[in-house]
Design an enzyme around this catalytic site. Structure first.
Site, mmCIF file in Angstrom:
data_model
loop_
_atom_site.group_PDB
_atom_site.id
_atom_site.type_symbol
_atom_site.label_atom_id
_atom_site.label_comp_id
_atom_site.label_asym_id
_atom_site.label_seq_id
_atom_site.Cartn_x
_atom_site.Cartn_y
_atom_site.Cartn_z
ATOM 1 N N ASP A 176 -56.318 63.753 2.548
ATOM 2 C CA ASP A 176 -57.508 64.076 1.750
ATOM 3 C C ASP A 176 -57.094 64.657 0.394
ATOM 4 O OD1 ASP A 176 -59.231 63.295 3.886
ATOM 5 O OD2 ASP A 176 -58.781 65.207 4.869
ATOM 6 N N HIS A 204 -61.574 67.331 8.690
ATOM 7 C CA HIS A 204 -61.155 65.978 8.332
ATOM 8 C C HIS A 204 -62.120 64.947 8.915
ATOM 9 C CE1 HIS A 204 -58.740 62.558 7.292
ATOM 10 N NE2 HIS A 204 -58.715 62.179 8.557
#
Ligand code: NAI
Length: 339
Positions: A176, A204
């Site tokens: 990310d 996530h």
């Protein structure tokens, strides 16, 4: 001091092989799920890491033996050994300093990460039971989705085995951060995305992925529309890949690069380097949810310090409030699975 830059993000785990070849550090690293889409390129990156003395590959798929032979021809110092199936799992883990876990099924178009829970929760539980038996002091990097639940599952397994140390268990959310760096560099016209940093906090999956664009370095101004659009793109980066691959899997190559960079940060911490900060999903008390991704300082025992989210924009504060119930629910689901 060997002059290596602090922090994570310059790909020196790969390109700096010659420069770091003389370091004293020397580690045994296992990749569980090493025959997979992530596992294979991740294993190749780890084979190129001069901090690694031995690379252990484990999978239920017998082709992992061939992957091991293939990698063993790369002329770096890491010795490669492959292990297949339950009967060889403990031998694979004995003596490991770091265990990276990308085992399990990936998403297909239309699936959420939570849709993988039914298959991957059991895989992560079984693998962590073996880690608790055979290398209870190793650092563990969990990649298998849904990370928001699989990390609490791992914690619960380790607690039951009496070997839980929150400093040693990390969910890998570094992809990310890589996406945020790349997309911000594109949007702001930086030629070199390696100079950009954006902390990504929360979890996530979908809305739990919260890039703190207001903390971007070098400092950048974003309009509200720009911040909203970039946040959406970072949150949907995984889905962008799932759709582009049209049913043939999810992010593998970028994930392997992210996992290798994060693994290297863990090894640098273990070897006593200072100032190694990276984002990871760990147990802490910085937010109301007991597991939360945030910047952590990696050191000789794993996570040595967990930093809070810091100053957030009103948009980011709202997004954090809104996502916490979903994150908490995913954590509860993981804990209840083991309980
Ligand atoms: P893949 O299906 O290509 O590979 C998975 C590998 O795990 C296969 O080789 C399979 O044989 C192996 N495996 C299955 N059960 C196992 C067991 N019990 N023990 C050991 N190995 C086992 O999948 P891919 O693309 O490599 O993805 C792996 C996982 O990583 C998925 O859960 C995916 O959702 C997750 N992922 C996580 C990301 C993150 O940012 N944390 C990003 C992208 C994917």
């Amino acid at each position: 001091d060997d002059g290596a830059p602090d922090g994570v993000g310059v790909l020196d785990w790969f390109f700096g092989v010659a420069a770091i070849g003389s370091r004293r550090s020397s580690f045994v690293v296992a990749v569980l799920g090493a025959a997979g889409g992530i596992g294979q390129p991740l294993a190749a990156f780890v084979k190129a890491n001069a901090r690694v003395r031995e690379l252990r590959l484990y999978d239920v798929a017998p082709v992992v033996r061939g992957v091991g032979v293939d990698l063993s021809h790369i002329n770096t110092r890491a010795k490669v050994r492959a292990y297949v199936g339950d009967a060889e799992l403990d031998a694979c883990l004995r003596g490991c300093d770091l265990v990276v876990v990308p085992a399990g099924v990936p998403r297909k178009p239309g699936m959420s990460r939570d849709d993988l829970f039914g298959v991957n929760a059991g895989i992560v539980r079984t693998l962590c039971e073996a880690i608790a038996r055979s290398c209870p002091n190793a650092l563990v990097n969990i990649i298998s989705n849904p990370v928001n639940s699989t990390v609490p599952i791992a914690a619960e397994v380790f607690k039951r085995s009496g070997c839980y140390d929150a400093r040693k268990l990390m969910g890998v959310t570094h992809l990310d951060v890589m996406r945020a760096r790349t997309f911000v560099a594109e949007a702001k016209g930086f030629d070199d995305p390696t100079i950009v940093d954006v902390p990504v906090i929360g979890g996530h999956a979908g809305a739990t992925i919260l890039p703190l664009l207001s903390q971007t370095t070098p400092r950048c101004a974003f309009t509200d529309e720009e911040a909203a659009a970039l946040t959406r793109r970072i949150q949907n980066g995984g889905t962008e890949v799932v759709e582009a691959k049209g049913g043939a899997g999810s992010a593998t190559l970028s994930m392997a690069a992210a996992a290798a960079e994060f693994a290297d940060a863990c090894l640098r911490g273990l070897s006593g380097e200072s100032g190694i900060w990276a984002c990871a999903y760990v147990e802490s008390s910085v937010a109301s949810a007991p597991f939360f991704a945030t910047k952590v300082l990696l050191g000789k025992h794993g996570v040595e310090r967990v930093s809070g989210p810091g100053a957030m924009s009103p948009f980011e504060k709202r997004a954090m409030e809104n996502m916490l119930p979903e994150l908490q629910a995913s954590i509860n689901k993981g804990i209840n699975f083991v309980g």
